[in-house]
Design an enzyme around this catalytic site. Structure first.
Site, short mmCIF file in Angstrom:
data_model
loop_
_atom_site.label_atom_id
_atom_site.label_comp_id
_atom_site.label_asym_id
_atom_site.label_seq_id
_atom_site.Cartn_x
_atom_site.Cartn_y
_atom_site.Cartn_z
N ASN A 67 -24.76 -7.88 -52.17
CA ASN A 67 -24.70 -9.12 -52.93
C ASN A 67 -23.86 -10.16 -53.40
O ASN A 67 -22.90 -10.01 -54.00
CB ASN A 67 -24.73 -8.98 -54.61
N LYS A 96 -20.75 -8.26 -54.13
CA LYS A 96 -20.02 -6.95 -54.07
C LYS A 96 -21.31 -6.32 -53.09
O LYS A 96 -22.43 -6.97 -52.09
CB LYS A 96 -21.71 -6.91 -55.96
N ARG A 140 -29.35 -8.81 -52.07
CA ARG A 140 -30.18 -10.24 -52.83
C ARG A 140 -30.19 -11.05 -52.76
O ARG A 140 -28.94 -12.20 -52.57
CB ARG A 140 -29.34 -10.00 -53.94
N HIS A 169 -34.42 -11.73 -62.16
CA HIS A 169 -34.50 -10.66 -62.42
C HIS A 169 -34.80 -9.68 -62.24
O HIS A 169 -35.40 -8.43 -62.77
CB HIS A 169 -33.52 -10.68 -63.99
N ARG A 225 -24.59 -20.15 -69.20
CA ARG A 225 -25.87 -21.06 -69.40
C ARG A 225 -26.41 -21.40 -70.76
O ARG A 225 -26.64 -20.28 -71.93
CB ARG A 225 -26.96 -19.96 -68.08
N ASP A 244 -18.40 -13.03 -73.15
CA ASP A 244 -18.05 -11.57 -72.87
C ASP A 244 -18.43 -11.37 -74.28
O ASP A 244 -17.86 -11.60 -74.88
CB ASP A 244 -17.00 -11.58 -72.86
N GLY A 283 -25.78 -5.33 -68.50
CA GLY A 283 -24.39 -5.00 -68.85
C GLY A 283 -24.16 -4.80 -71.04
O GLY A 283 -23.71 -3.58 -71.58
N GLU A 315 -30.48 -2.60 -59.27
CA GLU A 315 -31.03 -3.38 -58.39
C GLU A 315 -30.49 -3.22 -57.38
O GLU A 315 -31.23 -3.38 -56.45
CB GLU A 315 -30.04 -4.96 -58.89
P1 AMP Z 1 -23.85 -7.63 -66.10
O1 AMP Z 1 -23.78 -9.01 -65.66
O2 AMP Z 1 -25.21 -7.24 -66.59
O3 AMP Z 1 -23.10 -6.74 -65.53
O4 AMP Z 1 -22.94 -7.58 -67.96
C1 AMP Z 1 -22.18 -8.06 -68.14
C2 AMP Z 1 -21.87 -8.86 -69.30
O5 AMP Z 1 -22.21 -7.26 -70.45
C3 AMP Z 1 -20.86 -8.88 -69.38
O6 AMP Z 1 -20.10 -9.81 -69.82
C4 AMP Z 1 -20.15 -8.14 -71.17
O7 AMP Z 1 -20.90 -9.48 -71.97
C5 AMP Z 1 -21.49 -6.90 -71.27
N1 AMP Z 1 -21.24 -5.55 -71.56
C6 AMP Z 1 -20.72 -4.71 -71.28
N2 AMP Z 1 -19.69 -4.44 -71.30
C7 AMP Z 1 -20.14 -3.86 -72.90
C8 AMP Z 1 -20.07 -3.46 -73.98
N3 AMP Z 1 -19.55 -2.04 -74.21
N4 AMP Z 1 -20.48 -4.09 -75.40
C9 AMP Z 1 -20.81 -5.49 -75.08
N5 AMP Z 1 -21.14 -5.96 -73.89
C10 AMP Z 1 -20.44 -5.18 -73.29
#
Ligand code: AMP
Length: 400
Positions: free
Chosen positions: A9, A16, A94, A182, A242, A284, A329, A380
């Site tokens: 990916n 990744k 991906r 997605h 975004r 985040d 996430g 994924e």
């Molecule tokens: P992903 O793109 O699916 O890997 O998700 C990444 C995002 O998940 C990060 O930018 C965080 O904002 C969010 N995230 C991960 N762990 C947590 C958590 N314990 N609580 C809130 N948000 C989280």
């Protein structure tokens, strides 16, 4: 000899990977995962085994590892030293955009690669990196078959109305339409529903993929009928950086009145908007939940507000809702955000069970709730591995 497949990916600054062993039944089993991150800035290689134990954690020279080809060389050297006796059956990638043509994953040929190249303008921040990784593998391992798995494929069955903009026909014909993204995540969830939540698998379900990229998908009996993402990965929900849905008149204003170039607008919409733009604090959600700055609160309020708004819209598209599924996430890890979304949608009959929500699911609503809510971790890469194996055949076939 163990057979394996590699899943890649490739993002703008990272590569990744996951390595899956393929047993005699042809099922992929995770052996290792990791990434080369910080490409072009401060490259770093990390790898873990299936249980999460560290296998590698190395800083790399910026001169030696500057792009995806170097990152792949680094990865190939590590894989050879660690899994020397393993035969690589295929590499699955991906690829963000499969356009109108690819409704399923496909074995990469020169013709396919040329077709995918033509889609670069539709996903300029993702597609070039995905294709760079394919080319890097072609150059280094020309005999290994490669499979492209698309984020758009799962949505190709949308009714035409859901795919349209109210623009002249010529633009639709040349590909200006709502593709949705997605898809690998949504396909995984749709396939997981009969096992994890059989009572809703054939019903009307909205899946909220809430990660650094975020979108929602309406599923009817496991098939995608609409999605919040459209022509590019900008529409719908606000994301880490975004903007999500925006009145196109804003773009006209930025260009005509403020003299912004297309590049400057692209940067604003993809990199400086969403949670980071609203909060001025972070992209985040963890940082925003911890912050007491008013901007952080505004960003989270807006995020939940837009999820709720899209939930209403997609429920109307489905003609009623049986369940909402949280994934990715934020969806998998933030009970706070899930609770806020469910409370906002309590009027629909989503009765949150706080204890189940804190415990992380899978079901997080009370028994008997008219509309149930669930947490289902997405996979994924596992979906890519499954598609790749389906196309390159089982190891027994490959050996004969
Ligand atoms: P992903 O793109 O699916 O890997 O998700 C990444 C995002 O998940 C990060 O930018 C965080 O904002 C969010 N995230 C991960 N762990 C947590 C958590 N314990 N609580 C809130 N948000 C989280």
């Amino acid at each position: 000899m163990t057979d394996a497949i590699l899943v890649l990916n490739a993002g703008s600054s990272s590569l990744k990977f996951r390595v899956y062993a393929v047993d005699a039944s042809g099922k992929p089993g995770l052996m290792a995962k990791g990434q080369v991150e910080g490409l072009g800035v401060r490259p770093h290689f990390v790898a873990r085994d299936a249980q999460g134990a560290s296998l590698a954690d190395d800083s790399l020279s910026k001169d030696a590892v500057s792009g995806h080809a170097d990152a792949l060389s680094q990865l190939a050297t590590w894989l050879r030293s660690r899994y020397g006796g393993t035969r690589l059956l295929a590499v699955g990638h991906r690829v963000v955009h499969g356009g109108v043509k690819y409704a399923t994953s496909v074995v990469v040929t020169d013709a396919v690669l040329a077709e995918l190249e033509r889609l670069v303008p539709l996903a300029p921040l993702h597609q070039p990196h995905n294709l760079a990784a394919i080319r890097a593998v072609q150059a280094r391992l020309p005999q290994v078959p490669q499979v492209a798995c698309f984020d758009t494929s799962f949505h190709r069955g949308h009714p035409e109305l859901a795919d349209r903009f109210a623009l002249p026909e010529t633009l639709y014909a040349e590909g200006v339409r709502r593709y949705g993204f997605h898809g690998l995540s949504y396909e995984y969830i749709a396939r997981a529903l009969p096992r994890v939540a059989p009572e809703i698998a054939t019903g009307n379900v909205v899946v909220a993929h809430l990660g650094s990229g975020a979108s929602m998908c309406a599923l009817r009996a496991g098939k995608s009928v609409d999605s919040t993402l459209g022509f590019t990965a900008l529409d719908g929900l606000p994301m880490g950086t975004r903007c999500g849905a925006i009145d196109p008149g804003v773009l006209l204003y930025l260009i005509a009145e403020k003299g912004m170039s297309a590049k400057a607008v692209e940067r604003l919409l993809y990199k400086e908007s969403g949670l980071i733009g609203l909060s001025g604090v972070s992209n985040d959600v963890r940082d925003l939940l911890e912050s007491d700055k008013p901007g952080a609160r505004l960003a989270l309020d807006y995020f939940v507000y837009r999820i709720n708004r899209e939930l209403g819209a997609l429920s109307a598209v489905l003609g009623g809702l049986d369940a909402i599924v949280f994934t990715a996430g934020i969806g998998e890890n933030s009970p706070e955000i899930r609770a806020r979304v469910c409370r906002a949608a309590a009027w629909m009959g989503i009765a949150l069970d706080e204890r189940r929500n804190r415990a992380g699911g899978p079901r997080i609503t009370a028994d008997g709730a008219a509309v149930s809510a669930w947490v289902i971790p997405t996979d994924e890469e596992g979906m890519i591995a499954t598609h790749t194996l389906a196309l390159v055949g089982r190891p027994a076939a490959a050996a004969s």
